[in-house]
Write a protein that holds these residues in place. Structure first.
Motif, short mmCIF file in Angstrom:
data_model
loop_
_atom_site.label_atom_id
_atom_site.label_comp_id
_atom_site.label_asym_id
_atom_site.label_seq_id
_atom_site.Cartn_x
_atom_site.Cartn_y
_atom_site.Cartn_z
N ALA A 153 0.76 -1.23 -0.05
CA ALA A 153 -0.06 -0.01 -0.03
C ALA A 153 0.87 1.24 0.12
O ALA A 153 1.70 1.19 0.72
CB ALA A 153 -0.81 -0.01 1.41
N SER A 210 -9.93 -3.68 0.26
CA SER A 210 -9.40 -2.90 -0.86
C SER A 210 -9.91 -1.40 -0.88
O SER A 210 -10.85 -1.21 -0.96
CB SER A 210 -9.72 -3.60 -1.87
OG SER A 210 -9.22 -3.00 -3.19
N ILE A 212 -8.79 1.56 -3.43
CA ILE A 212 -7.74 2.15 -4.79
C ILE A 212 -8.45 3.34 -5.13
O ILE A 212 -9.71 3.68 -5.71
CB ILE A 212 -8.09 1.11 -6.01
CG1 ILE A 212 -7.72 -0.33 -5.54
CG2 ILE A 212 -6.83 1.65 -6.98
CD1 ILE A 212 -6.25 -0.47 -4.99
N ASP A 259 -3.61 5.67 -9.91
CA ASP A 259 -4.11 5.30 -8.68
C ASP A 259 -3.37 5.08 -7.43
O ASP A 259 -2.05 4.74 -7.60
CB ASP A 259 -4.99 4.21 -8.93
CG ASP A 259 -6.14 4.15 -10.28
OD1 ASP A 259 -7.25 4.96 -10.02
OD2 ASP A 259 -5.77 3.43 -11.08
N ASP A 261 -2.96 2.91 -4.19
CA ASP A 261 -3.33 1.69 -3.36
C ASP A 261 -3.31 1.99 -1.85
O ASP A 261 -2.23 2.35 -1.21
CB ASP A 261 -2.46 0.59 -3.55
CG ASP A 261 -2.85 -0.29 -2.91
OD1 ASP A 261 -3.70 -0.40 -1.84
OD2 ASP A 261 -2.26 -1.74 -3.12
N GLY A 263 -4.57 -0.06 0.33
CA GLY A 263 -5.20 -1.16 0.91
C GLY A 263 -4.84 -1.22 2.22
O GLY A 263 -3.63 -0.87 2.86
#
Length: 277
Positions: A153, A210, A212, A259, A261, A263
């Motif tokens: 991440a 998740s 994104i 994008d 992440d 996460g």
């Protein structure tokens, strides 16, 4: 601006703009996974503006209570305002050091029913010892819950930011070894399970969240200014900071980072009871 409290106080405006995309999804997930019930007493450490403390307060209802503890009083004030706007009278935001926190008399003698810590456990000095002590404030059979960044991440974004900053400072000698990062010990589901077990918890549950997020220029820079990335900008004047912003956006474009992440791992476990005092 060296300690986390000062950094996040300085970051309060951008931190707030990240709430909907970043802090709220994880905080709500943590509160739900803890399985809070009406009447529960909850301790939320490193609570910030209340991303998990506020949903905890709605879960435990007026017969329950939530203590949100953090060193960043500006973020705590945001939490107080949000609680007031929602009519929540069962939550108290306290500027205090979580590592020395003692439950007030309003907490049942057996201890809190749950301990929550969203994106904060890796900021605690001596993470294992500090978290073990906090877990000891929870009653036998109560639960602890933590959110941490999942492995990978923010990695591409962080690399681009570090390279943008590096353009504006003198090269530093390579350290003899990489600095110890507590997060690296708990950023996979298996490692998270193991860590909680080694600290004496059981019935662990780790879920992956998740998230994104499109890397718009506005969000990307809020992500820098709204958290611990901000620390790297401290040596620079305003003009240089602006150039770092432009360099970062250029690198995101060149590397096709469209994008980010975000996460997250959401981990909960049952604790055996209070540590002896």
């Amino acid at each position: 601006m060296s300690d986390p409290g000062s950094i996040f106080d300085e970051a309060r405006l951008e931190f707030d703009r990240l709430t909907t995309a970043v802090w709220t999804p994880a905080g709500q997930s943590l509160a739900f996974q803890l399985g809070l019930r009406p009447g529960d007493a909850v301790l939320d450490v490193c609570c910030g503006a209340g991303s998990s403390a506020l949903p905890a307060a709605t879960a435990v209802g007026p017969s329950g209570l939530v203590h949100g503890v953090d060193l960043a009083d500006e973020l705590l004030e945001q939490g107080r305002v949000k609680a007031s706007e929602r009519g929540l009278q069962n939550i108290e935001f306290v500027c205090a050091d979580a590592t020395t926190w003692e439950p007030p008399s309003t907490v049942p003698e057996a201890g809190y029913d749950a301990l929550a810590c969203s994106y904060g456990v890796f900021f605690l000095p001596h993470m294992d010892a500090a978290f073990t002590r906090l877990a000891g404030l929870v009653r036998p059979g109560g639960k602890v819950g933590i959110t941490v960044w999942r492995r990978g991440a923010l990695r591409d974004f962080a690399s681009a930011f570090q390279d943008a900053v590096a353009r504006h400072r003198e090269p530093e000698p390579e350290p003899a070894g990489s600095p110890f990062d507590p997060l690296e010990r708990i950023d996979t589901p298996d490692a998270f399970h193991q860590w909680l077990g080694e600290l004496g918890a059981h019935s662990t549950e780790v879920r992956e969240l998740s998230n994104i997020i499109p890397a718009t220029p506005e969000f990307a820079w809020d992500l820098v200014l709204g958290g611990n990335f901000r620390r790297a900008l401290a040596p620079f004047d305003a003009g240089t900071v602006e150039q770092i912003r432009l360099d970062l956006l250029q690198l995101l474009t060149e590397r096709a980072i469209h994008d980010i992440d975000a996460g997250t791992l959401v981990g909960t476990a049952v604790v055996n009871g209070r540590s002896p005092t």
